[in-house]
Design a protein around this motif. Structure first.
Motif, mmCIF file in Angstrom:
data_model
loop_
_atom_site.group_PDB
_atom_site.id
_atom_site.type_symbol
_atom_site.label_atom_id
_atom_site.label_comp_id
_atom_site.label_asym_id
_atom_site.label_seq_id
_atom_site.Cartn_x
_atom_site.Cartn_y
_atom_site.Cartn_z
ATOM 1 N N LEU A 140 8.643 -1.627 -39.562
ATOM 2 C CA LEU A 140 8.899 -2.921 -40.201
ATOM 3 C C LEU A 140 9.139 -3.995 -39.146
ATOM 4 O O LEU A 140 10.059 -3.898 -38.336
ATOM 5 C CB LEU A 140 10.108 -2.806 -41.126
ATOM 6 C CG LEU A 140 10.505 -4.031 -41.951
ATOM 7 C CD1 LEU A 140 9.343 -4.502 -42.835
ATOM 8 C CD2 LEU A 140 11.720 -3.710 -42.813
ATOM 9 N N TYR A 141 8.282 -5.032 -39.177
ATOM 10 C CA TYR A 141 8.392 -6.168 -38.258
ATOM 11 C C TYR A 141 9.164 -7.286 -38.939
ATOM 12 O O TYR A 141 8.865 -7.666 -40.085
ATOM 13 C CB TYR A 141 6.992 -6.655 -37.886
ATOM 14 C CG TYR A 141 6.943 -7.984 -37.148
ATOM 15 C CD1 TYR A 141 6.866 -8.020 -35.754
ATOM 16 C CD2 TYR A 141 6.954 -9.203 -37.824
ATOM 17 C CE1 TYR A 141 6.805 -9.227 -35.066
ATOM 18 C CE2 TYR A 141 6.897 -10.417 -37.153
ATOM 19 C CZ TYR A 141 6.825 -10.426 -35.775
ATOM 20 O OH TYR A 141 6.768 -11.616 -35.103
ATOM 21 N N THR A 142 10.146 -7.846 -38.238
ATOM 22 C CA THR A 142 10.890 -8.983 -38.754
ATOM 23 C C THR A 142 11.613 -9.663 -37.602
ATOM 24 O O THR A 142 11.511 -9.246 -36.454
ATOM 25 C CB THR A 142 11.873 -8.551 -39.858
ATOM 26 O OG1 THR A 142 12.367 -9.711 -40.540
ATOM 27 C CG2 THR A 142 13.030 -7.737 -39.296
ATOM 28 N N ASP A 143 12.354 -10.715 -37.902
ATOM 29 C CA ASP A 143 13.198 -11.379 -36.910
ATOM 30 C C ASP A 143 14.650 -11.323 -37.382
ATOM 31 O O ASP A 143 14.930 -10.995 -38.541
ATOM 32 C CB ASP A 143 12.751 -12.824 -36.680
ATOM 33 C CG ASP A 143 12.854 -13.660 -37.941
ATOM 34 O OD1 ASP A 143 13.944 -14.192 -38.227
ATOM 35 O OD2 ASP A 143 11.841 -13.774 -38.670
ATOM 36 N N ASN A 144 15.556 -11.650 -36.514
ATOM 37 C CA ASN A 144 16.974 -11.482 -36.793
ATOM 38 C C ASN A 144 17.437 -12.323 -37.981
ATOM 39 O O ASN A 144 18.131 -11.823 -38.883
ATOM 40 C CB ASN A 144 17.782 -11.843 -35.543
ATOM 41 C CG ASN A 144 19.218 -11.344 -35.614
ATOM 42 O OD1 ASN A 144 19.467 -10.177 -35.873
ATOM 43 N ND2 ASN A 144 20.154 -12.238 -35.373
#
Length: 216
Positions: A140-144
């Motif tokens: 899973l790719y995401t940002d903070n």
């Protein structure tokens, strides 16, 4: 081919992720000179979209000797089942030498006017569908900021994290703090032949990377 060196030499396993915006860049890559271990490309988005360069990128990444990955850009206003069908229908079978399915969930995934109470259960349904149909646990790719706002269900920590953070040190979203990250997209301006790319590092050495690919 002109290349840049990794921005942090502590990481020995690294690569780039590409989409239509890099055009035919994959044809210029050379594993002997750029020293990438992996290349990840965009496959699909939502329920109907396919990246126009995927059909070229996907086989060529493999033929050039890189570990390859294919990601789906998730849209919250699209049906999870139909998104899974689009992604898996385009990618086809995952080899045991490929990355597991990769899901891109970021600010742009939060479509206007959606019911925010449905975001997490629907995304979990999508991830579960991919795992069921491929036998592999998605990355899973995401940002903070996006993760700490929308990914608060501890169930998401069952999936390995690809974190986007362009600072010198990476910030870990709350639910992953005890697990850490697997991939870190640490730059969006890595230059190859005057083409800007996203640069990614793996959290471990080559043996750990091989184990991750084989076990995920």
């Amino acid at each position: 081919m002109g290349t840049s060196q990794p921005t942090n030499n502590d990481f020995s396993v690294y690569g780039i992720d590409i989409s239509k915006y890099q055009g035919n860049e994959v044809s210029l890559l050379n594993k002997q000179t750029d020293q990438f271990t992996f290349v990840i490309c965009k496959a699909t988005e939502g329920i109907t979209y396919t990246d126009p360069d995927f059909k070229t990128n996907w086989p060529e990444i493999q033929s050039k000797g890189y570990v390859r990955g294919a990601y789906h850009f998730y849209h919250c206003d699209d049906d999870p089942t139909e998104q899974a069908a689009n992604y898996l229908g385009v990618v086809g079978n995952f080899l045991n030498t490929d990355f597991p399915p990769i899901v891109d969930f970021e600010e742009g995934s939060i479509d206007p006017g959606i019911n925010k109470t449905e975001i997490q259960p629907n995304l979990l349904q999508f991830l579960s569908l991919l795992e069921q149909k491929t036998g592999r646990k998605p990355l899973l790719y995401t940002d903070n900021n996006t993760a700490n706002t929308y990914l608060t269900n501890p169930a998401f920590a069952n999936y390995n994290l690809w974190i986007a953070d362009y600072n010198a040190t990476v910030a870990i979203p709350t639910i992953w703090k005890s697990k850490s990250w697997t991939l870190w997209q640490k730059s969006e301006s890595y230059e190859l032949d005057n083409q800007s790319n996203d640069f990614d590092v793996f959290n471990g050495d080559s043996n750990a990377f091989t184990e991750f690919i084989q076990s995920s």
